[in-house]
Scaffold this active site. Sequence first.
Site, PDB file in Angstrom:
ATOM      1  CD  GLU A  20      -2.684   0.855   2.899  1.00  0.00           C
ATOM      2  OE1 GLU A  20      -3.258   0.334   2.205  1.00  0.00           O
ATOM      3  OE2 GLU A  20      -2.390   1.902   3.619  1.00  0.00           O
ATOM      4  CG  PHE A  22       0.970   8.463   1.874  1.00  0.00           C
ATOM      5  CD1 PHE A  22       1.214   9.422   1.415  1.00  0.00           C
ATOM      6  CD2 PHE A  22       1.475   7.080   2.233  1.00  0.00           C
ATOM      7  CE1 PHE A  22       2.069  10.334   1.616  1.00  0.00           C
ATOM      8  CE2 PHE A  22       3.411   8.000   3.002  1.00  0.00           C
ATOM      9  CZ  PHE A  22       3.082   9.124   2.323  1.00  0.00           C
ATOM     10  CB  THR A  51      -3.945   5.415   0.381  1.00  0.00           C
ATOM     11  OG1 THR A  51      -3.414   6.969   0.669  1.00  0.00           O
ATOM     12  CG2 THR A  51      -3.987   4.387   1.540  1.00  0.00           C
ATOM     13  CG  HIS A  80      -7.239   2.883  -0.722  1.00  0.00           C
ATOM     14  ND1 HIS A  80      -6.697   3.409   0.847  1.00  0.00           N
ATOM     15  CD2 HIS A  80      -6.519   1.812  -1.101  1.00  0.00           C
ATOM     16  CE1 HIS A  80      -6.107   1.862   0.845  1.00  0.00           C
ATOM     17  NE2 HIS A  80      -5.788   1.114   0.060  1.00  0.00           N
ATOM     18  NE  ARG A 110     -17.119   7.340   8.674  1.00  0.00           N
ATOM     19  CZ  ARG A 110     -17.060   7.715   9.991  1.00  0.00           C
ATOM     20  NH1 ARG A 110     -17.981   7.052  10.328  1.00  0.00           N
ATOM     21  NH2 ARG A 110     -15.807   8.240  10.128  1.00  0.00           N
ATOM     22  N   GLY A 111     -14.193   6.147   5.141  1.00  0.00           N
ATOM     23  CA  GLY A 111     -13.314   7.860   5.004  1.00  0.00           C
ATOM     24  C   GLY A 111     -13.603   8.623   7.078  1.00  0.00           C
ATOM     25  CG  ASP A 112      -9.619   8.843   8.587  1.00  0.00           C
ATOM     26  OD1 ASP A 112     -10.524   8.340   9.211  1.00  0.00           O
ATOM     27  OD2 ASP A 112      -8.905   9.218   8.213  1.00  0.00           O
ATOM     28  CE1 TYR A 154     -10.843   0.485   9.968  1.00  0.00           C
ATOM     29  CE2 TYR A 154     -13.014  -0.149   9.872  1.00  0.00           C
ATOM     30  CZ  TYR A 154     -12.029   0.511   9.519  1.00  0.00           C
ATOM     31  OH  TYR A 154     -12.117   1.443   8.661  1.00  0.00           O
ATOM     32  CD  GLN A 186      -6.056   0.515  10.434  1.00  0.00           C
ATOM     33  OE1 GLN A 186      -5.713   0.619   9.678  1.00  0.00           O
ATOM     34  NE2 GLN A 186      -6.584   2.227  11.076  1.00  0.00           N
TER      35      GLN A 186
END
Length: 611
Positions: A20, A22, A51, A80, A110-112, A154, A186
């Site tokens: 992964e 970013f 990401t 993502h 969903r995201g932050d 999670y 996670q």
Amino acid sequence: MKLIDKIAARESTQPFYTFEFFPPRTDLGFENLISRISRLSELNPLAISITWGAGGTTRERSIELASLTQTEYGVDTVMHLTCTNMEQGMVNDALRSAKAYGIQNILALRGDPPRGREEWIPTDPRFNHATDLVKFIRSSPEFATEFCIGVAAYPDGHGDNLLDEEAELTFLKEKVDAGADFIVTQLFYDVDRFLQWLKRVREKGITVPVIPGIMPIQTYSSFQRLTKLCGTRVPQHIMDALAPISHDDQAVKDFGVKLAVEMIQRLTRDGDVPGVHFCTLNLEKSVTRVLELLQWTGASCPNYNKLIAETSGNTIHAPASVDACTLIVSPVTATNTAAQGLAKAPSSGSEAGRGELNNAATWDDFPNGRFGDFKSPAYGVQDPWGGGPPAVRSDAVSQWGNPKSLDDLTQLFLDYLHSKISSTPFSPTQLSPESRMILTHLERLTKRGWWTIGSQPAVDGVSSSDEILGWGPRSGYVFQKGFVEFFCAKGDVEAIERRVEERGKGWVHWFAGNFKGECRGNVPEGGRNAVTWGVFPGQEIVQTTIIERESFLAWKEEAFSIWSEWASHYRPGSEERKLLEGVRDERWLVSILHHDYKDTEALWTCLLEEP
């Protein structure tokens, strides 16, 4: 190719692995990440994932990076995609872009919460949860059969801490029933707990592949920060093993590699785990070493015996009687302000004569934090999903009270310096020990209304084993220039500029910027100020902390968004919100350093003493 089909078609009994990445925050970091991905692709991961960034803030870069990995390097890519800040039509646009580039895999999240909001509120009412995103893709005639869809899980609970485990599993089952093909978890460090959780997942009737997220420990401080941010439970035996080596960055990194190896061996032996997902933090050396030690790449680790010998005293397997414990610690290395101290990127212990241009795999071997090297692919990393600094939460706001005047804010920052409060929106941990060395100077600045948020004392050759100032391998010496960062009024910026011209004598460099996008300073075009460096046996001088225009501007944007976020916790029209938004609009962020590291008082004399 779709990831679920690749998993099913594997002929080898060896577990697979994915990487992964970013999108970096700077242009040079982005360019250097492409080279890094090219090298790691030679290890033959089953796929890589890119990401989306907190609040969808990196969506343009995410799509660009995913398109390059898919089309230029031919590596099947998982892009993502979050619900956050995705206005109507934007999900369609992102999916069409992915389709156009041949990307067939989506990780639906969903995201932050977007910056400036305490709670998650959907921008498009169709997308409240990741389940809605999965349903949308599966019900769309345009996309239903185009994509393999993954979702997140999670094992230690979601960071929101709103649901018990049974409710979390129910939501996970809903995502799978909606059409998800695989699950990525996670990060975690408690293998026993994960295996128990996986058993309950299967008992729930969830049969799709579950891919555990593995993050090798890079530095002790980044480990503390990320486990707190993610709500990760860390077994006590791991904390006990790290305690005696926490000030030896290379030992911590070696321990992290060995821990990851043992975790993966146990997961793939005792659990229903077809492969693992590496959260790389855009770094490559630890992941490569882990795979070599596992002998999954066809290569062997040349330092295997040395690694085992050096970490043999650090027990990794937990005794049966050891329970998981919740880690309540504070971030240091890669936070916005490192609790007033500058974040440092320790030395990688690379071979002598192999500088950053010749040894690109390891020249930024540790997370750099905000003040690292702006050309690093890992520059500015804050969390494993590529997001920004932790949001200001209501429980934190409660300790900051109800500031209604500039004097109230000055007192708040003084209370932080005096340890009457444990954090500010800009310093989420207590004042660092090295900033306590210059406490009287920080107090004087703050009493002027220059609210300090970052600092470090000048240091001339302190042992790298020093518990406060040391970093990197042992048997070395570290150096640093005096630095301070603060918010002040425009008139103060002009006074500082005059003072530097009159008294700096070429020794002082500074930047200043405001919310409106203006930037001032005296750093030459293209100038780069190395403010922390180390000298160690058998290697070149290591420069770990660099301040230049691009990194300052990247941080400035975040810094002023924190004022907006803080203000959002008070009702519209309130005195508190008016004050904080006014500060955001009118104040300037100043970053200033003195190059004479041999004179520990030089910076403060220039700033504070009268002629």
